[in-house]
Write a protein that holds these residues in place. Structure first.
Motif, PDB file in Angstrom:
ATOM      1  N   GLN A   1       0.835  -1.204   0.000  1.00  0.00           N
ATOM      2  CA  GLN A   1       0.000   0.000   0.000  1.00  0.00           C
ATOM      3  C   GLN A   1       0.871   1.256   0.000  1.00  0.00           C
ATOM      4  O   GLN A   1       0.561   2.233  -0.678  1.00  0.00           O
ATOM      5  N   PHE A   2       1.972   1.239   0.760  1.00  0.00           N
ATOM      6  CA  PHE A   2       2.875   2.386   0.756  1.00  0.00           C
ATOM      7  C   PHE A   2       3.489   2.573  -0.630  1.00  0.00           C
ATOM      8  O   PHE A   2       3.646   3.702  -1.099  1.00  0.00           O
ATOM      9  N   GLU A   3       3.821   1.485  -1.292  1.00  0.00           N
ATOM     10  CA  GLU A   3       4.395   1.609  -2.636  1.00  0.00           C
ATOM     11  C   GLU A   3       3.385   2.232  -3.601  1.00  0.00           C
ATOM     12  O   GLU A   3       3.739   3.086  -4.418  1.00  0.00           O
ATOM     13  N   ASP A   4       2.115   1.842  -3.513  1.00  0.00           N
ATOM     14  CA  ASP A   4       1.077   2.467  -4.339  1.00  0.00           C
ATOM     15  C   ASP A   4       0.987   3.967  -4.046  1.00  0.00           C
ATOM     16  O   ASP A   4       0.890   4.791  -4.963  1.00  0.00           O
ATOM     17  N   TYR A   5       0.999   4.306  -2.769  1.00  0.00           N
ATOM     18  CA  TYR A   5       0.974   5.700  -2.308  1.00  0.00           C
ATOM     19  C   TYR A   5       2.160   6.471  -2.904  1.00  0.00           C
ATOM     20  O   TYR A   5       1.997   7.565  -3.445  1.00  0.00           O
ATOM     21  N   SER A   6       3.345   5.882  -2.818  1.00  0.00           N
ATOM     22  CA  SER A   6       4.563   6.511  -3.335  1.00  0.00           C
ATOM     23  C   SER A   6       4.481   6.745  -4.841  1.00  0.00           C
ATOM     24  O   SER A   6       4.881   7.808  -5.337  1.00  0.00           O
ATOM     25  N   LYS A   7       3.990   5.772  -5.569  1.00  0.00           N
ATOM     26  CA  LYS A   7       3.895   5.899  -7.029  1.00  0.00           C
ATOM     27  C   LYS A   7       3.002   7.065  -7.428  1.00  0.00           C
ATOM     28  O   LYS A   7       3.259   7.743  -8.422  1.00  0.00           O
ATOM     29  N   ARG A   8       1.953   7.317  -6.656  1.00  0.00           N
ATOM     30  CA  ARG A   8       1.072   8.449  -6.972  1.00  0.00           C
ATOM     31  C   ARG A   8       1.809   9.776  -6.820  1.00  0.00           C
ATOM     32  O   ARG A   8       1.595  10.709  -7.583  1.00  0.00           O
ATOM     33  N   TRP A   9       2.706   9.870  -5.831  1.00  0.00           N
ATOM     34  CA  TRP A   9       3.453  11.112  -5.620  1.00  0.00           C
ATOM     35  C   TRP A   9       4.407  11.413  -6.760  1.00  0.00           C
ATOM     36  O   TRP A   9       4.791  12.571  -6.959  1.00  0.00           O
ATOM     37  N   LEU A  10       4.781  10.418  -7.534  1.00  0.00           N
ATOM     38  CA  LEU A  10       5.749  10.629  -8.613  1.00  0.00           C
ATOM     39  C   LEU A  10       5.268  11.656  -9.640  1.00  0.00           C
ATOM     40  O   LEU A  10       6.083  12.320 -10.282  1.00  0.00           O
ATOM     41  N   THR A  11       3.966  11.790  -9.802  1.00  0.00           N
ATOM     42  CA  THR A  11       3.431  12.816 -10.704  1.00  0.00           C
ATOM     43  C   THR A  11       2.864  14.019  -9.950  1.00  0.00           C
ATOM     44  O   THR A  11       2.937  15.144 -10.434  1.00  0.00           O
ATOM     45  N   ILE A  12       2.333  13.789  -8.750  1.00  0.00           N
ATOM     46  CA  ILE A  12       1.710  14.879  -7.984  1.00  0.00           C
ATOM     47  C   ILE A  12       2.748  15.890  -7.515  1.00  0.00           C
ATOM     48  O   ILE A  12       2.549  17.104  -7.645  1.00  0.00           O
ATOM     49  N   ILE A  13       3.858  15.418  -6.958  1.00  0.00           N
ATOM     50  CA  ILE A  13       4.869  16.320  -6.396  1.00  0.00           C
ATOM     51  C   ILE A  13       5.439  17.263  -7.460  1.00  0.00           C
ATOM     52  O   ILE A  13       5.453  18.481  -7.243  1.00  0.00           O
ATOM     53  N   PRO A  14       5.889  16.765  -8.627  1.00  0.00           N
ATOM     54  CA  PRO A  14       6.389  17.712  -9.647  1.00  0.00           C
ATOM     55  C   PRO A  14       5.320  18.693 -10.126  1.00  0.00           C
ATOM     56  O   PRO A  14       5.609  19.864 -10.361  1.00  0.00           O
ATOM     57  N   LYS A  15       4.087  18.218 -10.232  1.00  0.00           N
ATOM     58  CA  LYS A  15       2.992  19.092 -10.671  1.00  0.00           C
ATOM     59  C   LYS A  15       2.790  20.251  -9.699  1.00  0.00           C
ATOM     60  O   LYS A  15       2.445  21.361 -10.111  1.00  0.00           O
TER      61      LYS A  15
END
Length: 102
Positions: A18-32
């Motif tokens: 679940q943490f890995e899924d959470y982390s993957k979402r940040w890969l696009t949200i944080i730069p945006k």
């Protein structure tokens, strides 16, 4: 002076996926939202409940502006709620670092 936010997560070791899924979402949200994401790092060998993230900003003011944008971002807020609902993050520590230069 740029700053790098070093985030140390203590995870429920039975909820790493679940943490890995959470982390993957940040890969696009944080730069945006304005962060320069160096990456998220998952446990691989050894300790199974510690993960890390590194994000760089031009300044502390840029970090504060990023945090404000993140709180207004629908995907970012959904990801925060995902973490709260599933309780896979047991603790989170933030350290602000500066690069040593000559």
């Amino acid at each position: 002076m740029s700053v790098t936010v070093f985030i140390r997560y203590q995870l429920d070791p039975f909820k790493r996926a679940q943490f890995e899924d959470y982390s993957k979402r940040w890969l696009t949200i944080i730069p945006k939202c304005g962060g320069d994401l160096i990456g998220y790092f998952m446990p691989h060998e050894g300790t199974n409940n510690i993960a890390f993230a590194l994000i760089t900003f031009e300044s502390l003011a840029a970090y504060e502006a990023y945090r404000a944008r993140l709180r207004q971002d629908a995907e970012g807020m959904a990801n925060f709620h995902f973490a709260e609902d599933n309780k896979f993050i047991l603790a989170e520590e933030r350290t602000f670092l500066r690069k040593v230069v000559v």
